[in-house]
Design an enzyme around this catalytic site. Structure first.
Site, mmCIF file in Angstrom:
data_model
loop_
_atom_site.group_PDB
_atom_site.id
_atom_site.type_symbol
_atom_site.label_atom_id
_atom_site.label_comp_id
_atom_site.label_asym_id
_atom_site.label_seq_id
_atom_site.Cartn_x
_atom_site.Cartn_y
_atom_site.Cartn_z
ATOM 1 N N GLY A 85 0.818 -1.206 0.000
ATOM 2 C CA GLY A 85 0.000 0.000 0.000
ATOM 3 C C GLY A 85 0.850 1.252 0.000
ATOM 4 O O GLY A 85 0.532 2.238 -0.672
ATOM 5 N N ASN B 175 -7.763 4.083 8.949
ATOM 6 C CA ASN B 175 -7.321 2.820 9.536
ATOM 7 C C ASN B 175 -7.534 2.752 11.039
ATOM 8 O O ASN B 175 -7.746 1.672 11.580
ATOM 9 C CB ASN B 175 -5.834 2.580 9.226
ATOM 10 C CG ASN B 175 -4.972 3.802 9.397
ATOM 11 O OD1 ASN B 175 -5.297 4.878 8.891
ATOM 12 N ND2 ASN B 175 -3.881 3.658 10.118
ATOM 13 N N SER C 163 -3.902 -2.681 -0.759
ATOM 14 C CA SER C 163 -2.812 -3.465 -0.170
ATOM 15 C C SER C 163 -3.330 -4.864 0.129
ATOM 16 O O SER C 163 -4.400 -5.028 0.731
ATOM 17 C CB SER C 163 -2.304 -2.801 1.108
ATOM 18 O OG SER C 163 -1.279 -3.590 1.676
ATOM 19 N N CYS D 227 3.148 4.309 19.751
ATOM 20 C CA CYS D 227 4.117 3.905 20.754
ATOM 21 C C CYS D 227 5.327 3.183 20.160
ATOM 22 O O CYS D 227 6.467 3.448 20.529
ATOM 23 C CB CYS D 227 3.439 2.986 21.744
ATOM 24 S SG CYS D 227 4.281 2.940 23.321
HETATM 25 C C1 LIG Z 1 -4.893 3.473 5.203
HETATM 26 C C2 LIG Z 1 -3.608 2.762 4.940
HETATM 27 N N1 LIG Z 1 -2.825 3.152 3.911
HETATM 28 C C3 LIG Z 1 -1.666 2.545 3.629
HETATM 29 C C4 LIG Z 1 -1.216 1.481 4.369
HETATM 30 C C5 LIG Z 1 0.104 0.899 4.023
HETATM 31 O O1 LIG Z 1 -0.007 -0.384 3.511
HETATM 32 P P1 LIG Z 1 1.285 -1.336 3.467
HETATM 33 O O2 LIG Z 1 1.585 -1.687 4.874
HETATM 34 O O3 LIG Z 1 0.878 -2.488 2.648
HETATM 35 O O4 LIG Z 1 2.383 -0.559 2.878
HETATM 36 C C6 LIG Z 1 -2.002 1.036 5.457
HETATM 37 C C7 LIG Z 1 -1.607 -0.097 6.334
HETATM 38 O O5 LIG Z 1 -0.538 -0.247 6.852
HETATM 39 C C8 LIG Z 1 -3.211 1.691 5.748
HETATM 40 O O6 LIG Z 1 -3.984 1.315 6.775
#
Ligand SMILES: Cc1ncc(COP(=O)(O)O)c(C=O)c1O
Ligand SMILES: Cc1ncc(COP(=O)(O)O)c(C=O)c1O
Ligand code: FES
Ligand code: FES
Lengths: 387, 191, 387, 191
Positions: free
Chosen positions: C71, C151, C200, C326
């Site tokens: 991602g 997230n 992702s 953290c």
């Molecule tokens: C909203 C969001 N964008 C991007 C990412 C990045 O994805 P990745 O860990 O596959 O690089 C995440 C998760 O870690 C995410 O929750």
């Protein structure tokens, strides 16, 4: 049909031991290594183990290893970091025979970002023009990137020597060791001028889509992928745990196989080379035979074209590559053969055989049996073949 | 790996009419070693101007061989006038299609055929009109314009697939791109 | 000990069906999809299949999907491409609550590359300040990047509406749909203002280390990873075949699970939320409950700190995340909670539960049983808890 | 997940001496809700100036709890003079080490102890000397300099691990970095 796979510079099979080590990290130990729970944390430990094994292949320290998604990312990350660390320097050096991961990045930097870019020539054998290289290194040079070994010909560059010289002049030095790693010994402690070094898993029996970048401890590396704090802030993105574990195991195996590479595999390659040269007239080896990876044979067959050779080989179950960039839509022979001024006559008809420790004598003999009629058949059709 | 269909594969693995002709009525030669493919087409033409036999020698990739093989099959029995109208599309169609990246192989067939016929007819083959845009393959701006119009091409990559221009060192790609773009931008007006 | 895994916004287990589909592509069909031999070529076909399945999850065309390594790479690639396509525009917009993959990239572009960067605020519920956003969009804006769903809180942004507005003003629009995909329906044809969209794999039961970027057909996308001609020249690097195949399968599964997500999983989450709020005094939900992913619950417990809660939960085999950054060494609550002005009192004690279709009612009841004594135990130790 | 050792885990899971003391001789309070951790230390001190009992209340992460628990165990039986010499390193050592990122928890223990003793001795607690560098955690340049020197720190990140400065909004990190760098560059001369 039995497949004889001699295209290991393109990609390799995942070793069964590697896959076995990876399997628990898909559906069982799937936690995020950055998590606060034991479930994720235990994965973190396994990653540290893999980091140590990967470092060991090149005798580096574990914290000098950054896991990436492939050799291309490692290469791109190294160069972009060098530019970011030296914003005032506007000159970049590399060789004329690099992989597109460096070559196309340099061309982009030249045409779009205003950098001055030097592609150092090689001679007919693919040997680097050191005089030229040394004459163009200046205070304004941000980075020198030189592949350790060439993917098409297997020719090995004098990385130690150039790295040493770069260090003396205070120029950052990167090496694309994607093809060298696991095929010849690499000891980063003995080549202390190397600041960064790229690896790719799928060339050494780890899966595709995992790579590593060695970055010397003293370098404060700015991340290429900007995101979370993974890899100590040097590469954002959730860790590709299964593949990282696989890469660690593959590096461990590669160390133990270096001997076999140097002896048995080199023997197979030499046998193949000798037999093909003998059996097929107007054939010739590309690249310096004295300084060459033990697994690689680039051989040109005059007056015919690579794709048709490959397709007839495919009919016989033999996998290899051609010396042209045919899949890319380009019809020219590869930039590597062109830089070496290999005549069109044999450049177009160049086939690269690249072996692994899985190859056998029987397989070589099978290739040696099948190739001559294939070459003859195409030459019989060719307007350029002197009958 | 190219997605060659069964017909192309068949014509590559079992090419028809391979070989030099002993006393050809006409020969058409295109391509060169440096180009990466080349075709030498031999025609036997009877008194009434009909092609009674055709053979070829080809240096090149699988689709170059298949296109040559197809071409020789197609022209047998045609009058010269009929043969002259044969296009690269006809060759590709005969083979149930070629990968777009390989269209230049069919173009090579068409070119060799026209060259043979013209030399037979005694028509002087002129210097190519226009200015050379792609030095690697000696392709002119007029050729590019014709190819784009004839085949409705959309970008420089397509041009490379059809007539190779841009497929070598690549330094002419931007020029090709701008030719294509200017054609595309005028298209709505002229059509 | 039985593990109850409710940390699916961090990462998910690889679905058994996905792993099964991947397995042949490690040690058997390991050819390079760009190869000339049938052995590699057959892998290329499988990749096309995966591309079609991935496209289908968001109703895109297969050639609009570029496979990436995660991602983070998708996010970075999208933004960098936008800047490259609009070299004259120097203003970037995003929200104040983005993932670090966007946030840290924007900060880098602001501090190192001289871009003007706007982080659009959210209110206490995490709802975007549309008035502010619309007032700062100008001709000079190169790109707007807005996450589809957050997230940490699960709050869903009005992506369709903003994308529409961007399109009207001719501004490129990117959405980070990493958390939204597979949890709520996404139809790219219905949100035509979206130019690019990030996915992702490891958030939807594919492995870690694989991602995708949707790029609208009409966009001539300059590659982020510069190298070979893979992905039609839009991303260099040998294709991560096994993981690509896995992502395709995972996308297929995700489509079929949307209903379960919306109904059963939402029910589980609501049950968990209601029960915890009832059983634990001074607890509160973070984020807009009306517009929220069905699987996410961010809940703050006053006067105690997240890490210690997580570690006690870990003792009970419950995996979740805290609302603080953290692990990164930072002691502040996450930028998301800070942007929402969640009081320190509950921000430090925030726990995120994120479910998947694998979670069950029994697991929720187990959590509901274990949490109250954990919270009480820590509050009994806290100088800030009013006994 | 932090790599806490067994001793830290034990002191977190089974903390010693938790609770408010009914009639403490001295109280030392550091940290705050916004800081992310806080410790309230209670001491019972006898006539001859010896600490006979210690309890704590802690808000914070596992190592904050463990450090507090360790601290209370360590100080019992010490004279005030002995206790005043106790350092954050002693606390970390007692726990067989803390992750470097968590050293600030032991620093918090040391601070609370000194605060309690000074208040017991009636020493006015002065305004912190120096200029505030990190606003998030109210840390001054002199504190940073002392911490860097005492613990041989190498960069801004280390400083954050020890006294949090830089670990909040992060806007002071560059300033911290330059303080550390100027100390490092003078080090060879002074040592
Ligand atoms: C909203 C969001 N964008 C991007 C990412 C990045 O994805 P990745 O860990 O596959 O690089 C995440 C998760 O870690 C995410 O929750
Ligand atoms: C020399 C060299 N460098 C870089 C690469 C790129 O590696 P990857 O395909 O993992 O991106 C390759 C192989 O493709 C290579 O041979
Ligand atoms: S000039 Fe056209 S490809 Fe080289
Ligand atoms: S001012 Fe130091 S972290 Fe915010």
């Amino acid at each position: 049909m039995k497949i004889v796979y001699t295209d290991n510079n393109a990609t390799t099979q995942v070793a069964p031991e590697v896959l076995e080590e990876m399997l628990p990290y898909f559906s069982e130990n799937y936690g995020n290594p950055s998590s606060m729970h034991t479930f994720g944390g235990s994965v973190g430990k396994k990653i540290q183990e893999a980091r140590a094994k990967t470092a060991a292949l090149i005798n580096a320290e574990p914290n000098e290893i950054i896991f990436t998604s492939c050799g291309t990312e490692s290469d791109n990350a190294a160069i972009m970091a060098a530019l970011e660390m030296n914003p005032e320097k506007k000159h970049l050096i590399t060789s004329a025979v690099e992989h597109p991961a460096i070559r196309n990045l340099y061309k982009y930097l030249e045409t779009k970002k205003g950098y001055q870019v030097s592609f150092v020539s090689v001679d007919e054998k693919g040997i680097l023009d050191l005089d030229m290289l040394y004459s163009i290194m200046t205070n304004n040079t941000a980075i020198i990137s030189l592949m350790w070994a060439n993917n098409e010909t297997g020719v090995i560059f004098p990385v130690e020597e150039v790295a040493q010289k770069s260090a003396e002049m205070g120029i950052l030095f990167h090496t694309d060791a994607v093809q060298a790693a696991g095929k010849i010994p690499i000891d980063i402690k003995k080549t202390s001028g190397v600041d960064m070094l790229s690896l790719s898993g799928h060339k050494i029996h780890a899966p595709k889509g995992i790579g590593a970048l060695y970055v010397k401890n003293s370098i404060k590396f700015p991340p290429f992928l900007k995101g979370g704090h993974q890899e100590k802030g040097r590469r954002g993105g959730t860790e590709n745990t299964a593949s990282i574990v696989g890469l660690g195991k593959a590096c461990e195996l590669a160390s133990t196989h270096l001997e076999d590479m140097d002896q048995r595999v080199r023997g197979l390659r030499d046998h193949l080379q000798k037999s093909l040269l003998e059996a097929i007239p107007a054939s010739s080896v590309n690249g310096d035979q004295a300084n060459r990876l033990p697994n690689t044979l680039s051989i040109g067959f005059n007056a015919i074209e690579g794709e048709s050779i490959l397709l007839l080989m495919d009919q016989a179950g033999i996998c290899a590559s051609s010396g042209s960039a045919c899949t890319s839509g380009s019809l020219d022979p590869s930039h590597v053969l062109m830089a070496m001024k290999v005549p069109f006559e044999s450049a177009h008809g160049t086939i690269r055989f690249s072996l692994s420790t899985y190859n056998t004598k029987e397989e070589m003999d099978y290739i040696i049996e099948k190739m001559p009629p294939i070459i003859k058949r195409l030459r019989d059709m060719s307007p350029f073949w002197n009958r | 790996m190219w997605e060659y269909n069964d017909k192309v594969k068949d014509h590559f693995l079992n090419p028809r009419n391979v070989g030099e002709m002993t006393e050809p009525s006409a020969v058409g030669e295109v391509g060169s070693l440096s180009c990466g493919d080349a075709l030498k087409l031999f025609l036997k033409i009877n008194k009434s101007g009909r092609i009674v036999d055709a053979t070829f020698m080809t240096f090149g990739c699988a689709s170059a061989v298949a296109s040559s093989s197809a071409l020789t099959e197609m022209v047998k029995g045609l009058t010269l006038d009929e043969a002259e109208k044969l296009t690269n599309d006809d060759i590709a169609d005969y083979l149930d299609g070629l990968p777009k990246e390989k269209m230049h192989c069919s173009v090579m067939g068409q070119d060799a055929l026209r060259k043979a016929i013209r030399s037979y007819k005694g028509i002087e083959i002129q210097e190519k009109p226009g200015n050379v845009v792609c030095e690697c393959f000696g392709v002119t701006d007029l050729e590019i314009i014709d190819t784009v119009k004839d085949n409705n091409l959309k970008n420089a990559e397509d041009v490379t697939f059809y007539i190779k221009a841009g497929g070598g060192c690549g330094k002419c790609v931007e020029k090709i791109e701008s030719i294509v773009e200017s054609l595309l931008s005028e298209a709505p007006v002229t059509q």
